[in-house]
Design a protein around this motif. Sequence first.
Motif, PDB file in Angstrom:
ATOM      1  N   TRP A   1      65.707  22.440  17.460  1.00  0.00           N
ATOM      2  CA  TRP A   1      65.154  23.124  18.620  1.00  0.00           C
ATOM      3  C   TRP A   1      65.037  22.220  19.840  1.00  0.00           C
ATOM      4  O   TRP A   1      64.944  22.711  20.967  1.00  0.00           O
ATOM      5  CB  TRP A   1      63.778  23.692  18.265  1.00  0.00           C
ATOM      6  N   THR A   2      65.002  20.917  19.630  1.00  0.00           N
ATOM      7  CA  THR A   2      64.941  19.979  20.746  1.00  0.00           C
ATOM      8  C   THR A   2      65.569  18.669  20.300  1.00  0.00           C
ATOM      9  O   THR A   2      65.394  18.251  19.152  1.00  0.00           O
ATOM     10  CB  THR A   2      63.483  19.756  21.211  1.00  0.00           C
ATOM     11  N   ASP A   3      66.309  18.032  21.177  1.00  0.00           N
ATOM     12  CA  ASP A   3      67.086  16.849  20.788  1.00  0.00           C
ATOM     13  C   ASP A   3      66.219  15.660  20.410  1.00  0.00           C
ATOM     14  O   ASP A   3      66.559  14.904  19.508  1.00  0.00           O
ATOM     15  CB  ASP A   3      68.031  16.451  21.928  1.00  0.00           C
ATOM     16  N   SER A   4      65.122  15.479  21.110  1.00  0.00           N
ATOM     17  CA  SER A   4      64.270  14.309  20.870  1.00  0.00           C
ATOM     18  C   SER A   4      62.822  14.745  20.678  1.00  0.00           C
ATOM     19  O   SER A   4      61.991  14.597  21.587  1.00  0.00           O
ATOM     20  CB  SER A   4      64.373  13.327  22.038  1.00  0.00           C
ATOM     21  N   PRO A   5      62.494  15.296  19.505  1.00  0.00           N
ATOM     22  CA  PRO A   5      61.112  15.748  19.286  1.00  0.00           C
ATOM     23  C   PRO A   5      60.144  14.569  19.292  1.00  0.00           C
ATOM     24  O   PRO A   5      60.433  13.512  18.737  1.00  0.00           O
ATOM     25  CB  PRO A   5      61.181  16.408  17.904  1.00  0.00           C
ATOM     26  N   SER A   6      59.015  14.771  19.931  1.00  0.00           N
ATOM     27  CA  SER A   6      57.980  13.728  19.943  1.00  0.00           C
ATOM     28  C   SER A   6      57.362  13.611  18.555  1.00  0.00           C
ATOM     29  O   SER A   6      57.410  14.559  17.764  1.00  0.00           O
ATOM     30  CB  SER A   6      56.897  14.073  20.962  1.00  0.00           C
ATOM     31  N   PRO A   7      56.768  12.451  18.245  1.00  0.00           N
ATOM     32  CA  PRO A   7      56.062  12.326  16.960  1.00  0.00           C
ATOM     33  C   PRO A   7      54.983  13.390  16.794  1.00  0.00           C
ATOM     34  O   PRO A   7      54.745  13.867  15.684  1.00  0.00           O
ATOM     35  CB  PRO A   7      55.463  10.916  17.029  1.00  0.00           C
ATOM     36  N   GLU A   8      54.342  13.764  17.914  1.00  0.00           N
ATOM     37  CA  GLU A   8      53.294  14.785  17.841  1.00  0.00           C
ATOM     38  C   GLU A   8      53.872  16.154  17.472  1.00  0.00           C
ATOM     39  O   GLU A   8      53.255  16.906  16.720  1.00  0.00           O
ATOM     40  CB  GLU A   8      52.565  14.875  19.188  1.00  0.00           C
ATOM     41  N   LEU A   9      55.064  16.455  17.991  1.00  0.00           N
ATOM     42  CA  LEU A   9      55.687  17.732  17.648  1.00  0.00           C
ATOM     43  C   LEU A   9      56.101  17.746  16.182  1.00  0.00           C
ATOM     44  O   LEU A   9      55.891  18.738  15.480  1.00  0.00           O
ATOM     45  CB  LEU A   9      56.903  17.996  18.532  1.00  0.00           C
ATOM     46  N   VAL A  10      56.666  16.661  15.708  1.00  0.00           N
ATOM     47  CA  VAL A  10      57.057  16.574  14.291  1.00  0.00           C
ATOM     48  C   VAL A  10      55.833  16.746  13.402  1.00  0.00           C
ATOM     49  O   VAL A  10      55.873  17.455  12.392  1.00  0.00           O
ATOM     50  CB  VAL A  10      57.764  15.245  14.002  1.00  0.00           C
ATOM     51  N   ARG A  11      54.718  16.126  13.798  1.00  0.00           N
ATOM     52  CA  ARG A  11      53.484  16.253  13.021  1.00  0.00           C
ATOM     53  C   ARG A  11      52.982  17.702  13.022  1.00  0.00           C
ATOM     54  O   ARG A  11      52.531  18.212  11.990  1.00  0.00           O
ATOM     55  CB  ARG A  11      52.421  15.308  13.594  1.00  0.00           C
ATOM     56  N   ALA A  12      53.087  18.366  14.163  1.00  0.00           N
ATOM     57  CA  ALA A  12      52.653  19.764  14.252  1.00  0.00           C
ATOM     58  C   ALA A  12      53.550  20.670  13.405  1.00  0.00           C
ATOM     59  O   ALA A  12      53.060  21.568  12.709  1.00  0.00           O
ATOM     60  CB  ALA A  12      52.670  20.227  15.710  1.00  0.00           C
ATOM     61  N   VAL A  13      54.849  20.439  13.451  1.00  0.00           N
ATOM     62  CA  VAL A  13      55.779  21.226  12.638  1.00  0.00           C
ATOM     63  C   VAL A  13      55.502  21.012  11.159  1.00  0.00           C
ATOM     64  O   VAL A  13      55.477  21.964  10.368  1.00  0.00           O
ATOM     65  CB  VAL A  13      57.244  20.858  12.977  1.00  0.00           C
ATOM     66  N   ASN A  14      55.261  19.762  10.785  1.00  0.00           N
ATOM     67  CA  ASN A  14      54.963  19.473   9.380  1.00  0.00           C
ATOM     68  C   ASN A  14      53.676  20.168   8.929  1.00  0.00           C
ATOM     69  O   ASN A  14      53.616  20.738   7.828  1.00  0.00           O
ATOM     70  CB  ASN A  14      54.834  17.961   9.168  1.00  0.00           C
ATOM     71  N   SER A  15      52.660  20.162   9.780  1.00  0.00           N
ATOM     72  CA  SER A  15      51.409  20.842   9.442  1.00  0.00           C
ATOM     73  C   SER A  15      51.635  22.337   9.276  1.00  0.00           C
ATOM     74  O   SER A  15      51.090  22.959   8.348  1.00  0.00           O
ATOM     75  CB  SER A  15      50.362  20.595  10.531  1.00  0.00           C
ATOM     76  N   ALA A  16      52.448  22.934  10.153  1.00  0.00           N
ATOM     77  CA  ALA A  16      52.740  24.357  10.045  1.00  0.00           C
ATOM     78  C   ALA A  16      53.478  24.661   8.746  1.00  0.00           C
ATOM     79  O   ALA A  16      53.182  25.663   8.073  1.00  0.00           O
ATOM     80  CB  ALA A  16      53.569  24.812  11.245  1.00  0.00           C
ATOM     81  N   LEU A  17      54.407  23.816   8.368  1.00  0.00           N
ATOM     82  CA  LEU A  17      55.149  24.013   7.120  1.00  0.00           C
ATOM     83  C   LEU A  17      54.207  24.015   5.923  1.00  0.00           C
ATOM     84  O   LEU A  17      54.347  24.828   5.004  1.00  0.00           O
ATOM     85  CB  LEU A  17      56.206  22.916   6.959  1.00  0.00           C
ATOM     86  N   VAL A  18      53.250  23.111   5.936  1.00  0.00           N
ATOM     87  CA  VAL A  18      52.299  23.016   4.821  1.00  0.00           C
ATOM     88  C   VAL A  18      51.353  24.214   4.813  1.00  0.00           C
ATOM     89  O   VAL A  18      51.133  24.855   3.774  1.00  0.00           O
ATOM     90  CB  VAL A  18      51.503  21.700   4.903  1.00  0.00           C
ATOM     91  N   LEU A  19      50.804  24.545   5.975  1.00  0.00           N
ATOM     92  CA  LEU A  19      49.812  25.614   6.052  1.00  0.00           C
ATOM     93  C   LEU A  19      50.402  26.988   5.751  1.00  0.00           C
ATOM     94  O   LEU A  19      49.702  27.885   5.262  1.00  0.00           O
ATOM     95  CB  LEU A  19      49.187  25.636   7.452  1.00  0.00           C
ATOM     96  N   LEU A  20      51.694  27.164   6.029  1.00  0.00           N
ATOM     97  CA  LEU A  20      52.318  28.483   5.905  1.00  0.00           C
ATOM     98  C   LEU A  20      53.167  28.649   4.654  1.00  0.00           C
ATOM     99  O   LEU A  20      53.705  29.729   4.415  1.00  0.00           O
ATOM    100  CB  LEU A  20      53.186  28.759   7.138  1.00  0.00           C
TER     101      LEU A  20
END
Length: 207
Positions: free
Chosen positions: A17-36
């Motif tokens: 979805w984005t070429d250079s995801p920030s560490p914060e975005l990766v962390r948010a995506v990972n949290s969403a994967l776990v929670l959902l």
Amino acid sequence: PRDRRDASFADRLARNWTDSPSPELVRAVNSALVLLADHGLATSTLAVRVATSVRASPVASLIAGLATVEGELHGSAAAYSHRLFDQIERDGARRVLTEYRCAHRRVPGFGHKIYRDCDPRFALLLDRVRELPDPHGRRRVVDETIDAAGALVSRQPNIDLALGALSFVAGLPADLPLFAVARIAGWTAHHLEELDEAPVRFRGLAN
């Protein structure tokens, strides 16, 4: 690079979805994967179980889940929440939410079939959203929405609002399929469990 094999799944997913995801975005995506990943016998999970009970293939069983999760009141709800933030960014939270209330329309991202008082996943993911880089000042829109909703919306915010906030603040597409990607992990576990059950155990009765 996009195909880094040593990167986490969340990192590789975010790079779609984005070429250079920030560490914060990766962390948010990972949290969403776990929670959902799983939520008991949610509607889409039940669809997977039903398909598996008649011994549909793994792919066909997951497709049954995907067909169900596409619904506006299920996996697509986060896209509607994202678009709510778009509207509030233009017109202001109090005005938009008042319009919903006067029209007796359901406000996207609020209320839950199971969590009548509080969806515990909401605050956890919202914390990750508040860590995201915010060059366009969109966190303010999210906070304004939540504050105004306290007086204008009778139901509590749910995980779909937080997921919509994630895509909104990060500047990602509204129809981000993160919910479905996360849920596939849970569906796979349910598919394997259902194979140990008696076949054709789901049978509704028509009046």
